[in-house]
Design a protein around this motif. Structure first.
Motif, PDB file in Angstrom:
ATOM      1  N   HIS A 141      33.462  75.345  64.637  1.00  0.00           N
ATOM      2  CA  HIS A 141      32.393  74.757  63.836  1.00  0.00           C
ATOM      3  C   HIS A 141      31.433  73.927  64.700  1.00  0.00           C
ATOM      4  O   HIS A 141      30.225  73.924  64.469  1.00  0.00           O
ATOM      5  N   ARG A 142      31.987  73.235  65.699  1.00  0.00           N
ATOM      6  CA  ARG A 142      31.152  72.385  66.541  1.00  0.00           C
ATOM      7  C   ARG A 142      30.119  73.199  67.303  1.00  0.00           C
ATOM      8  O   ARG A 142      28.979  72.747  67.506  1.00  0.00           O
ATOM      9  N   PHE A 143      30.483  74.397  67.738  1.00  0.00           N
ATOM     10  CA  PHE A 143      29.531  75.261  68.434  1.00  0.00           C
ATOM     11  C   PHE A 143      28.335  75.562  67.532  1.00  0.00           C
ATOM     12  O   PHE A 143      27.179  75.475  67.954  1.00  0.00           O
ATOM     13  N   LEU A 146      26.065  72.498  67.233  1.00  0.00           N
ATOM     14  CA  LEU A 146      25.272  72.213  68.425  1.00  0.00           C
ATOM     15  C   LEU A 146      24.070  73.138  68.551  1.00  0.00           C
ATOM     16  O   LEU A 146      22.991  72.719  68.981  1.00  0.00           O
ATOM     17  N   TRP A 147      24.247  74.400  68.160  1.00  0.00           N
ATOM     18  CA  TRP A 147      23.191  75.387  68.336  1.00  0.00           C
ATOM     19  C   TRP A 147      22.357  75.584  67.077  1.00  0.00           C
ATOM     20  O   TRP A 147      21.454  76.425  67.062  1.00  0.00           O
ATOM     21  N   GLY A 148      22.645  74.845  66.021  1.00  0.00           N
ATOM     22  CA  GLY A 148      21.840  74.933  64.805  1.00  0.00           C
ATOM     23  C   GLY A 148      22.001  76.231  64.053  1.00  0.00           C
ATOM     24  O   GLY A 148      21.053  76.727  63.430  1.00  0.00           O
ATOM     25  N   ILE A 149      23.197  76.816  64.095  1.00  0.00           N
ATOM     26  CA  ILE A 149      23.432  78.090  63.385  1.00  0.00           C
ATOM     27  C   ILE A 149      24.618  77.948  62.429  1.00  0.00           C
ATOM     28  O   ILE A 149      25.383  78.893  62.245  1.00  0.00           O
ATOM     29  N   ALA A 150      24.755  76.776  61.822  1.00  0.00           N
ATOM     30  CA  ALA A 150      25.900  76.538  60.931  1.00  0.00           C
ATOM     31  C   ALA A 150      25.961  77.542  59.792  1.00  0.00           C
ATOM     32  O   ALA A 150      27.055  77.919  59.327  1.00  0.00           O
ATOM     33  N   GLU A 151      24.780  78.016  59.333  1.00  0.00           N
ATOM     34  CA  GLU A 151      24.774  78.962  58.210  1.00  0.00           C
ATOM     35  C   GLU A 151      25.335  80.328  58.595  1.00  0.00           C
ATOM     36  O   GLU A 151      25.662  81.151  57.728  1.00  0.00           O
ATOM     37  N   LEU A 152      25.472  80.596  59.893  1.00  0.00           N
ATOM     38  CA  LEU A 152      25.984  81.891  60.361  1.00  0.00           C
ATOM     39  C   LEU A 152      27.459  81.845  60.728  1.00  0.00           C
ATOM     40  O   LEU A 152      28.034  82.872  61.127  1.00  0.00           O
ATOM     41  N   GLU A 153      28.093  80.678  60.598  1.00  0.00           N
ATOM     42  CA  GLU A 153      29.468  80.527  61.062  1.00  0.00           C
ATOM     43  C   GLU A 153      30.402  81.556  60.421  1.00  0.00           C
ATOM     44  O   GLU A 153      31.183  82.224  61.106  1.00  0.00           O
ATOM     45  N   GLY A 154      30.334  81.700  59.100  1.00  0.00           N
ATOM     46  CA  GLY A 154      31.214  82.640  58.416  1.00  0.00           C
ATOM     47  C   GLY A 154      31.002  84.064  58.873  1.00  0.00           C
ATOM     48  O   GLY A 154      31.969  84.806  59.120  1.00  0.00           O
ATOM     49  N   ALA A 155      29.744  84.476  58.997  1.00  0.00           N
ATOM     50  CA  ALA A 155      29.441  85.847  59.404  1.00  0.00           C
ATOM     51  C   ALA A 155      29.958  86.136  60.808  1.00  0.00           C
ATOM     52  O   ALA A 155      30.498  87.222  61.083  1.00  0.00           O
ATOM     53  N   GLU A 165      23.296  89.284  69.099  1.00  0.00           N
ATOM     54  CA  GLU A 165      22.691  88.746  67.877  1.00  0.00           C
ATOM     55  C   GLU A 165      22.867  87.221  67.808  1.00  0.00           C
ATOM     56  O   GLU A 165      21.980  86.502  67.340  1.00  0.00           O
ATOM     57  N   VAL A 166      24.010  86.727  68.282  1.00  0.00           N
ATOM     58  CA  VAL A 166      24.233  85.278  68.319  1.00  0.00           C
ATOM     59  C   VAL A 166      23.210  84.620  69.244  1.00  0.00           C
ATOM     60  O   VAL A 166      22.609  83.601  68.913  1.00  0.00           O
ATOM     61  N   ILE A 167      22.983  85.229  70.413  1.00  0.00           N
ATOM     62  CA  ILE A 167      22.002  84.690  71.354  1.00  0.00           C
ATOM     63  C   ILE A 167      20.619  84.660  70.718  1.00  0.00           C
ATOM     64  O   ILE A 167      19.863  83.684  70.864  1.00  0.00           O
ATOM     65  N   HIS A 168      20.280  85.718  69.996  1.00  0.00           N
ATOM     66  CA  HIS A 168      18.971  85.789  69.346  1.00  0.00           C
ATOM     67  C   HIS A 168      18.766  84.602  68.399  1.00  0.00           C
ATOM     68  O   HIS A 168      17.697  83.979  68.381  1.00  0.00           O
ATOM     69  N   HIS A 169      19.790  84.279  67.635  1.00  0.00           N
ATOM     70  CA  HIS A 169      19.686  83.162  66.694  1.00  0.00           C
ATOM     71  C   HIS A 169      19.697  81.814  67.429  1.00  0.00           C
ATOM     72  O   HIS A 169      19.072  80.853  66.969  1.00  0.00           O
ATOM     73  N   CYS A 170      20.395  81.763  68.560  1.00  0.00           N
ATOM     74  CA  CYS A 170      20.462  80.504  69.315  1.00  0.00           C
ATOM     75  C   CYS A 170      19.157  80.202  70.042  1.00  0.00           C
ATOM     76  O   CYS A 170      18.908  79.050  70.413  1.00  0.00           O
ATOM     77  N   LEU A 171      18.323  81.223  70.243  1.00  0.00           N
ATOM     78  CA  LEU A 171      17.085  81.022  70.992  1.00  0.00           C
ATOM     79  C   LEU A 171      16.139  80.032  70.310  1.00  0.00           C
ATOM     80  O   LEU A 171      15.276  79.454  70.965  1.00  0.00           O
ATOM     81  N   LYS A 172      16.292  79.836  69.006  1.00  0.00           N
ATOM     82  CA  LYS A 172      15.428  78.864  68.333  1.00  0.00           C
ATOM     83  C   LYS A 172      15.707  77.443  68.818  1.00  0.00           C
ATOM     84  O   LYS A 172      14.889  76.544  68.623  1.00  0.00           O
TER      85      LYS A 172
END
Length: 389
Positions: A141-143, A146-155, A165-172
């Motif tokens: 969850h902490r990851f 930190l990267w602002g992708i909490a809404e994607l944790e479950g997926a 795809e994770v990198i793509h979302h982290c680029l923001k």
């Protein structure tokens, strides 16, 4: 027998298993009790990495401790020589970030069936990816925080998103997402051991990254494990402290008083004002010299008493006139005060000495002028008295 010998003897004979780990997860040393516990010789253990014996998912939780100094406990499985698994409880601590990790190891009562939920309470963001398939094996969850992708944790945990795809979302969060890039192939550019670096996110936060490549015995797949920590406040505090120290140093260097610090009765710092007053060009000429070398012989006993007051009793040595010897053998008068302090972790004394030579000369000249005026007044008065007679 010396203390070091006693300590080594205790380490060797203790029935409690002990291990010393490097910050990269390499076993630096282990005692016979640990070798007996895991069924391996000490020779075969030394220089081996934890990843050679611990499954990747357990090592990830243990790995997060490698960059910290606070004591913690972890349970993981250890692969015996016969292929069976031994549950071990690790108690890990370290005196500082530059020292290795000291571990007490015991056999756990039962295997850790689910080590990953425990990592959600860590201050580290953990991310584990298969380099070959680019499949995300685990995030905590902490990851995601930190990267602002909490809404994607479950997926991500359900395996619905690939590593790219994770990198793509982290680029923001900024170009720091490049931290998550993998090498092109398992055998190309994968840095062995532990890698530590930092990157700044677009919102101004600073992340510290620990990463390592790992493999599982009997499996050609290679993994990359990342641990991220938000060190923004720590960096700000360090920067503020650095600026404060620089300002304080400039203040001391430009002070009109001569200032020096001594420990064990020897110089460890002298500011430019003192150096000029004493006739020295380079502070290195004064460093490590005994402080008595700049004291007028007639004032030596006085100064020794004052040093005893500050260095031994830990009390203020009050303002007093002291004569200081210049490099050329001449001397000057100064008002001096000694203050006990801690300097670079050691007990020391800081001395501030103001040159009062000119002031005393002016006072002496003023006194001489007053005497001359008084003599003139008396002479005139005596002359007037004689005339009237």
């Amino acid at each position: 027998m010396s203390t070091e010998q006693w300590a080594h003897r205790f380490f060797e004979l203790s029935t409690e298993p002990y291990v010393i780990l490097g910050r990269d997860g390499v076993l630096l040393e282990a005692n016979p009790a640990f070798g007996h516990l895991v069924g391996l010789s000490l020779t075969s253990l030394r220089g081996m990495a934890l990843q050679d014996f611990i499954p990747i998912e357990d090592a990830a939780v243990l790995f997060a401790k490698l960059g910290s100094t606070s004591p913690t406990s972890r349970i993981c499985r250890w692969r015996r020589p016969d292929g069976s698994w031994l549950p071990l409880s690790w108690r890990i601590t370290a005196a500082s970030e530059s020292e290795p990790l000291y571990c007490t190891v015991r056999q756990a009562e039962k295997p850790s069936a689910a080590p990953w939920p425990e990592s959600d309470y860590l201050p580290f963001g953990l991310y584990l990816v298969d380099i070959r398939t680019r499949r995300v094996h685990y995030i905590n969850h902490r990851f995601c925080q930190l990267w602002g992708i909490a809404e994607l944790e479950g997926a991500i945990q359900r395996g619905e998103l690939s590593h790219d795809e994770v990198i793509h979302h982290c680029l923001k969060a900024g170009d720091a997402a490049e931290f998550l890039r993998l090498c092109a192939a398992p055998d190309q550019g994968c840095v062995p051991g532990l890698v530590e670096d930092e990157a700044r996110l677009s919102d101004g936060r600073t992340l510290r990254r620990l990463s390592t490549s790992s493999s599982v015995a009997g499996d050609a797949m290679r993994y990359r494990l990342f641990a991220f920590e938000d060190v923004t406040e720590r960096k700000r505090t360090q920067e503020a402290l650095r600026r404060s120290e620089e300002s304080f140093r400039r203040l001391i260097d430009r002070a009109p008083e001569g200032i020096f610090v001594h420990t064990q009765r020897r110089f460890i710092y002298a500011n430019p004002t003192l150096l000029r007053a004493l006739g020295y060009d380079d502070p290195a000429e004064l460093m490590a010299k005994p402080i008595w070398s700049i004291v007028h012989p007639d004032d030596l006993e006085l100064v020794k008493d004052r040093v005893h007051t500050a260095a031994v009793k830990g009390a203020l040595a009050p303002l007093r006139e002291v004569r200081y010897l210049r490099r050329d053998g001449t001397w000057y008068d100064a008002e001096s005060v000694g203050i006990p302090i801690e300097f670079d972790g050691h007990e020391a004394v800081v001395v501030m000495a103001r040159d009062i030579t000119e002031r005393k000369q002016a006072q002496s000249q003023l006194l001489q002028n007053d005497r001359m005026v008084l003599a003139g007044t008396l002479a005139r008065a005596w002359g007037t008295k004689s005339t009237t007679r």
